[in-house]
Scaffold this motif. Structure first.
Motif, PDB file in Angstrom:
ATOM      1  N   ALA A  90       1.387  -1.261  -0.183  1.00 44.85           N
ATOM      2  CA  ALA A  90      -0.061  -0.181   0.140  1.00 44.85           C
ATOM      3  C   ALA A  90       0.658   1.463   0.146  1.00 44.85           C
ATOM      4  N   ALA A  91       2.179   1.619   0.122  1.00 40.88           N
ATOM      5  CA  ALA A  91       3.003   2.218   0.931  1.00 40.88           C
ATOM      6  C   ALA A  91       3.946   2.210  -0.351  1.00 40.88           C
ATOM      7  N   VAL A  92       4.380   1.168  -1.555  1.00 39.99           N
ATOM      8  CA  VAL A  92       5.339   1.034  -1.879  1.00 39.99           C
ATOM      9  C   VAL A  92       5.505   2.051  -2.978  1.00 39.99           C
ATOM     10  N   VAL A  93       5.640   2.204  -4.033  1.00 41.23           N
ATOM     11  CA  VAL A  93       5.411   3.107  -5.439  1.00 41.23           C
ATOM     12  C   VAL A  93       5.701   2.817  -6.351  1.00 41.23           C
ATOM     13  N   HIS A  94       5.010   3.349  -7.727  1.00 42.88           N
ATOM     14  CA  HIS A  94       6.272   3.646  -9.163  1.00 42.88           C
ATOM     15  C   HIS A  94       6.818   4.646  -9.534  1.00 42.88           C
ATOM     16  N   ILE A  95       7.905   5.174  -9.860  1.00 40.17           N
ATOM     17  CA  ILE A  95       8.272   6.072 -10.247  1.00 40.17           C
ATOM     18  C   ILE A  95       8.987   6.080 -11.524  1.00 40.17           C
ATOM     19  N   LYS A  96       8.263   6.836 -12.423  1.00 38.97           N
ATOM     20  CA  LYS A  96       9.075   6.719 -13.927  1.00 38.97           C
ATOM     21  C   LYS A  96       9.661   8.510 -14.269  1.00 38.97           C
ATOM     22  N   SER A  97      10.951   8.370 -14.276  1.00 44.36           N
ATOM     23  CA  SER A  97      11.756   9.767 -14.636  1.00 44.36           C
ATOM     24  C   SER A  97      11.801   9.506 -16.148  1.00 44.36           C
ATOM     25  N   THR A  98      11.576  10.780 -16.604  1.00 44.23           N
ATOM     26  CA  THR A  98      12.077  11.124 -17.547  1.00 44.23           C
ATOM     27  C   THR A  98      13.447  12.128 -17.337  1.00 44.23           C
ATOM     28  N   GLY A 117      16.554  25.933 -31.943  1.00 44.28           N
ATOM     29  CA  GLY A 117      15.501  24.986 -31.620  1.00 44.28           C
ATOM     30  C   GLY A 117      16.062  24.118 -30.416  1.00 44.28           C
ATOM     31  N   SER A 118      15.429  23.248 -30.361  1.00 41.07           N
ATOM     32  CA  SER A 118      15.839  22.970 -28.760  1.00 41.07           C
ATOM     33  C   SER A 118      17.367  22.022 -28.791  1.00 41.07           C
ATOM     34  N   GLY A 119      17.559  21.512 -29.377  1.00 41.38           N
ATOM     35  CA  GLY A 119      19.400  21.037 -29.913  1.00 41.38           C
ATOM     36  C   GLY A 119      19.261  19.839 -29.170  1.00 41.38           C
ATOM     37  N   ARG A 120      18.353  18.901 -28.661  1.00 41.36           N
ATOM     38  CA  ARG A 120      17.723  17.928 -27.438  1.00 41.36           C
ATOM     39  C   ARG A 120      17.597  16.733 -28.259  1.00 41.36           C
ATOM     40  N   GLY A 121      18.218  15.320 -28.146  1.00 43.49           N
ATOM     41  CA  GLY A 121      18.002  14.153 -28.455  1.00 43.49           C
ATOM     42  C   GLY A 121      16.028  13.826 -28.048  1.00 43.49           C
ATOM     43  N   GLU A 122      15.920  12.420 -27.950  1.00 51.00           N
ATOM     44  CA  GLU A 122      14.631  12.753 -27.775  1.00 51.00           C
ATOM     45  C   GLU A 122      15.637  11.988 -25.806  1.00 51.00           C
ATOM     46  N   LYS A 123      14.004  12.212 -24.988  1.00 50.42           N
ATOM     47  CA  LYS A 123      14.534  11.764 -23.360  1.00 50.42           C
ATOM     48  C   LYS A 123      14.042  11.014 -22.683  1.00 50.42           C
ATOM     49  N   PRO A 124      14.904  10.069 -22.856  1.00 49.72           N
ATOM     50  CA  PRO A 124      15.493   8.997 -21.742  1.00 49.72           C
ATOM     51  C   PRO A 124      13.993   8.675 -20.661  1.00 49.72           C
ATOM     52  N   GLN A 125      13.467   8.204 -20.482  1.00 49.19           N
ATOM     53  CA  GLN A 125      12.962   7.024 -19.518  1.00 49.19           C
ATOM     54  C   GLN A 125      13.348   5.857 -19.116  1.00 49.19           C
ATOM     55  N   ALA A 126      13.435   6.008 -17.776  1.00 51.67           N
ATOM     56  CA  ALA A 126      13.430   4.868 -16.340  1.00 51.67           C
ATOM     57  C   ALA A 126      12.592   4.777 -15.603  1.00 51.67           C
ATOM     58  N   ALA A 183      17.420  13.038 -13.657  1.00 51.32           N
ATOM     59  CA  ALA A 183      15.832  13.195 -13.994  1.00 51.32           C
ATOM     60  C   ALA A 183      15.480  14.525 -13.893  1.00 51.32           C
ATOM     61  N   GLU A 184      14.984  15.152 -14.900  1.00 51.88           N
ATOM     62  CA  GLU A 184      14.635  16.484 -15.619  1.00 51.88           C
ATOM     63  C   GLU A 184      12.402  16.765 -15.121  1.00 51.88           C
ATOM     64  N   SER A 185      12.411  14.677 -14.772  1.00 47.99           N
ATOM     65  CA  SER A 185      11.273  14.839 -14.611  1.00 47.99           C
ATOM     66  C   SER A 185      11.128  13.690 -13.166  1.00 47.99           C
ATOM     67  N   LEU A 186       9.903  13.960 -12.558  1.00 44.14           N
ATOM     68  CA  LEU A 186       9.002  12.260 -11.966  1.00 44.14           C
ATOM     69  C   LEU A 186       8.111  11.964 -11.636  1.00 44.14           C
TER      70      LEU A 186
END
Length: 504
Positions: A77-85, A118-127, A150-153
């Motif tokens: 109930a207290a363990v969460v799943h985290i996805k990071s960009t 422009g952004s000059g960035r490639g595709e952002k990986p996720q984990a 991580a840029e966002s969580l």
């Protein structure tokens, strides 16, 4: 989205200084990014017994399986799943300069090439990874390597609700981080006492391996106080005293919970021993005694307040007993001291064997690390030493890594940038051949981490072309800044000027 797998195989290394490891596994691996852990609301849930009570007739005791269901229900109930960009990989020629700062370089990049369009960035990986809610108000503990870069969580709760998370702070030295989501009345785990954990007792590992949410595995504690030389790559003073278990743990479990049969949080799952990247029999967790101290400091002070003995040590073994004619065969031998050593000032000498800290036996470097890591600068600890066969008890007032009795007051946190600064000493200026500047002592959540590759230790010499000689000058230079800021400086030991353009 399957978890990013970036396997790092680290050979064990024998170190001579204060933080020493020494196991012989073929490889150790951090789990891929985003995972998290948390605290439990304390209850009196009973442990299910593993055997029937012995009858008064003296008949043989009948064995029954342990029931893990209550602890599993509480933990999942207290363990969460985290996805990071993650931030897209960029080299310096691809780094963007905010429009407000382009006039500093005549419309060109400070790296010798035209600023990219422009952004000059490639595709952002996720984990992805795991985490544990430790407070009903949305505080979650996880591994530092889960949130690093991580840029966002994004956090998904057991009830399938999703939230964006912010990083409150992290500690590479223990691989622990604290994040928070905007939610209330959440199920939370309480920290248990990892010092009372026994080798051989049942434990459960809860997390999200391979994106398989709310997975529970069972095993026993195989060993305590393990040092596996996995944290040194990303930290200055790694503290490794892992709980080793044979509960199955795989990529995605990082930051997940290790709990006892009462459902108390006794560790944060962090690493596995493997030659393949998958579970091969052993996993390692940061003890709750360390994790609790780290997140408490982060929540109160914004960074970890860690005390130091200021000693270089090595483990006592048969060879040392013979070579130095030691009178004890367990403990850690003092080999040398830091420049400003709390232990030396208290009367400890080179050749002393430390056998206890605050009454707890010390048999390895990892155990000493764990014992000291629970204290802050200024705390007093009782250190038992054996000197030429005579036992002595010495009271040591711990210092900070800089040799002060209390955490340095000159360090200032710049919340928006996410950096902590401290003044340079005259000795540092001479050693690094800089006339003025302030050092970035720690990088937390903020613009610097999100938008640059700046590392701890960077010496800021100019802010928007204005020289800075101390923390107060840096504060003044940054005060009221809008749009962007250009930070200029060097890394200790290098004469190459580095530029970091940061949008505000």
């Amino acid at each position: 989205m399957f978890e990013k797998q970036n396997i790092k195989k680290l050979a064990p290394v024998a170190l001579a200084f204060a933080f020493v490891g020494g196991t012989s596994f073929a490889a150790y691996e951090h789990f891929s990014k985003p995972d998290t852990i948390s605290n439990w609301v304390e209850t009196n849930m009973p442990v299910m017994k593993t055997r029937l009570e012995e009858k008064s007739t003296g008949t043989n005791v009948a064995m029954i399986p342990a029931d893990f269901s209550l602890a599993s229900q509480k933990a999942t109930a207290a363990v969460v799943h985290i996805k990071s960009t993650m931030k897209a990989e960029r080299n310096v020629s691809q780094m963007e300069v905010p429009e407000e700062l382009k006039d500093f370089f005549g419309g060109r990049s400070p790296f010798g090439q035209d600023a990219p369009q422009g952004s000059g960035r490639g595709e952002k990986p996720q984990a992805s990874g795991s985490g544990v809610i430790i407070n009903p108000d949305g505080f979650i503990v996880t591994n530092n390597h889960v949130i690093q870069g991580a840029e966002s969580l994004e956090v998904t709760l057991a009830d399938k609700r999703t939230f964006k998370a912010k990083v409150i702070g992290s500690d590479p030295n223990t691989d622990i981080a604290l994040i928070q989501i905007e939610a209330k009345n959440l199920p939370a785990l309480s920290f248990g006492n990892s010092e009372n954990v026994k080798v051989g007792q049942w434990v459960l590992a809860v997390g999200n391996p391979y994106n398989l949410t709310s997975t529970v595995t069972a095993g026993i504690v195989s060993a305590k106080g393990r040092s596996i030389n996995i944290l040194g790559e990303n930290s200055k003073a790694p503290v490794e005293s892992f709980i080793q278990t044979d509960a199955a743990v795989n990529p995605g479990n990082s930051g997940g919970a290790l709990v006892d049969l009462n459902g108390n949080l006794i560790g944060i799952n962090t690493a596995i021993a493997s030659q393949t990247g998958s579970f091969a029999g052993y996993s390692f967790a940061v003890p709750s005694s360390i994790a609790h101290k780290v997140v408490e400091d982060i929540s109160k002070f914004g960074s970890v307040q860690r005390g130091y003995l200021g000693v270089g040590i090595s483990e006592v073994d048969g060879a040392k007993v013979k070579s130095y004619d030691l009178k004890v065969d367990e403990g850690v031998r003092v080999e040398n001291f830091a420049d400003q050593s709390a232990a030396r000032e208290a009367g400890i000498k080179v050749g002393d064997v430390i056998t206890k800290i605050d009454g707890h036996d010390i048999e390895s470097v990892a155990q000493l690390q764990e014992a000291i890591a629970q204290h802050k600068p200024g705390d007093k600890v009782l250190v038992n030493v054996n000197r030429d066969g005579a036992d002595k008890i010495v009271t040591v007032a711990l210092k900070s890594s800089a040799g002060t009795l209390v955490a340095e007051k000159s360090a200032q946190t710049f919340d928006n940038l996410g950096i902590e600064l401290q003044d340079l000493t005259a000795q540092q200026k001479r050693a690094w051949d800089v006339e003025q500047g302030v050092q970035v002592s720690q990088i937390n959540a903020g613009k610097v981490r999100q938008n640059t590759d700046m590392q701890d230790g960077f010496v800021i010499t100019k802010i928007d072309k204005t020289p800075v000689g101390n923390v107060q000058q840096a504060m003044k230079a940054l005060e009221g800044k809008k749009g962007g800021v250009m930070i200029e400086g060097v890394y200790p030991g290098s004469q190459e000027t580095q530029y970091y353009a940061i949008g505000l």
